[in-house]
Scaffold this motif. Structure first.
Motif, PDB file in Angstrom:
ATOM      1  N   ASP A  29      40.430  -9.066  17.645  1.00 31.47           N
ATOM      2  CA  ASP A  29      40.215  -8.348  18.903  1.00 31.47           C
ATOM      3  C   ASP A  29      41.529  -8.019  19.619  1.00 31.47           C
ATOM      4  O   ASP A  29      41.531  -7.237  20.569  1.00 31.47           O
ATOM      5  CB  ASP A  29      39.296  -9.144  19.837  1.00 31.47           C
ATOM      6  N   LEU A  30      42.637  -8.555  19.143  1.00 32.86           N
ATOM      7  CA  LEU A  30      43.928  -8.308  19.791  1.00 32.86           C
ATOM      8  C   LEU A  30      44.837  -7.387  18.973  1.00 32.86           C
ATOM      9  O   LEU A  30      45.960  -7.108  19.390  1.00 32.86           O
ATOM     10  CB  LEU A  30      44.648  -9.632  20.052  1.00 32.86           C
ATOM     11  N   GLN A  33      46.655  -4.546  20.601  1.00 26.87           N
ATOM     12  CA  GLN A  33      47.624  -4.909  21.634  1.00 26.87           C
ATOM     13  C   GLN A  33      48.948  -5.405  21.052  1.00 26.87           C
ATOM     14  O   GLN A  33      49.829  -5.852  21.787  1.00 26.87           O
ATOM     15  CB  GLN A  33      47.029  -5.981  22.548  1.00 26.87           C
ATOM     16  N   LEU A  51      50.200  -8.232  26.649  1.00 25.94           N
ATOM     17  CA  LEU A  51      49.256  -9.325  26.446  1.00 25.94           C
ATOM     18  C   LEU A  51      49.148 -10.167  27.705  1.00 25.94           C
ATOM     19  O   LEU A  51      50.142 -10.378  28.402  1.00 25.94           O
ATOM     20  CB  LEU A  51      49.720 -10.237  25.301  1.00 25.94           C
ATOM     21  N   ASP A  55      46.012 -14.559  25.826  1.00 24.76           N
ATOM     22  CA  ASP A  55      46.054 -13.837  24.548  1.00 24.76           C
ATOM     23  C   ASP A  55      47.357 -14.119  23.811  1.00 24.76           C
ATOM     24  O   ASP A  55      47.372 -14.267  22.590  1.00 24.76           O
ATOM     25  CB  ASP A  55      45.889 -12.334  24.769  1.00 24.76           C
ATOM     26  N   TRP A  56      48.463 -14.202  24.550  1.00 23.42           N
ATOM     27  CA  TRP A  56      49.756 -14.527  23.948  1.00 23.42           C
ATOM     28  C   TRP A  56      49.680 -15.895  23.287  1.00 23.42           C
ATOM     29  O   TRP A  56      50.152 -16.081  22.166  1.00 23.42           O
ATOM     30  CB  TRP A  56      50.854 -14.511  25.020  1.00 23.42           C
ATOM     31  N   ARG A  58      46.985 -17.422  22.149  1.00 22.35           N
ATOM     32  CA  ARG A  58      46.135 -17.337  20.944  1.00 22.35           C
ATOM     33  C   ARG A  58      46.928 -16.838  19.743  1.00 22.35           C
ATOM     34  O   ARG A  58      46.833 -17.394  18.642  1.00 22.35           O
ATOM     35  CB  ARG A  58      44.952 -16.391  21.184  1.00 22.35           C
TER      36      ARG A  58
END
Length: 90
Positions: A29-30, A33, A51, A55-56, A58
């Protein structure tokens, strides 16, 4: 003494497979990005576009699992993962 011949097509195919293995390990899902690039130095670099902190984290956790690290280099901050990791993964 037998010399080993360099097979450019095999090397290219192996690199693409390694790149794909790394991309498949990242949070899907990233992917929009980040930018994932295969480097001549035998590494894959992952650059964040934008990010959030969670998220970073993850992505950073996944990169560490793959033997990679965060490289802080001014404007060019990125993660770096050695292609050799892909030889040992399933």
């Amino acid at each position: 003494m037998k010399t080993k011949r360099f097979n450019k097509n095999k090397e290219k195919r192996d690199s693409k497979e390694a790149h794909l293995k790394i991309v498949n390990q990242l949070p899907q899902d990233l992917l929009d990005q980040i930018t994932v690039l295969l480097q001549d130095s035998g590494t894959v670099s992952i650059s964040p576009k934008k990010l959030t902190r969670p998220d970073w984290i993850r992505i950073n956790d996944k990169v560490k699992e793959m033997g990679g690290e965060w490289v802080s280099h001014g404007q060019f901050n990125h993660w770096s993962i050695p292609l050799s990791w892909t030889r040992y993964c399933a």
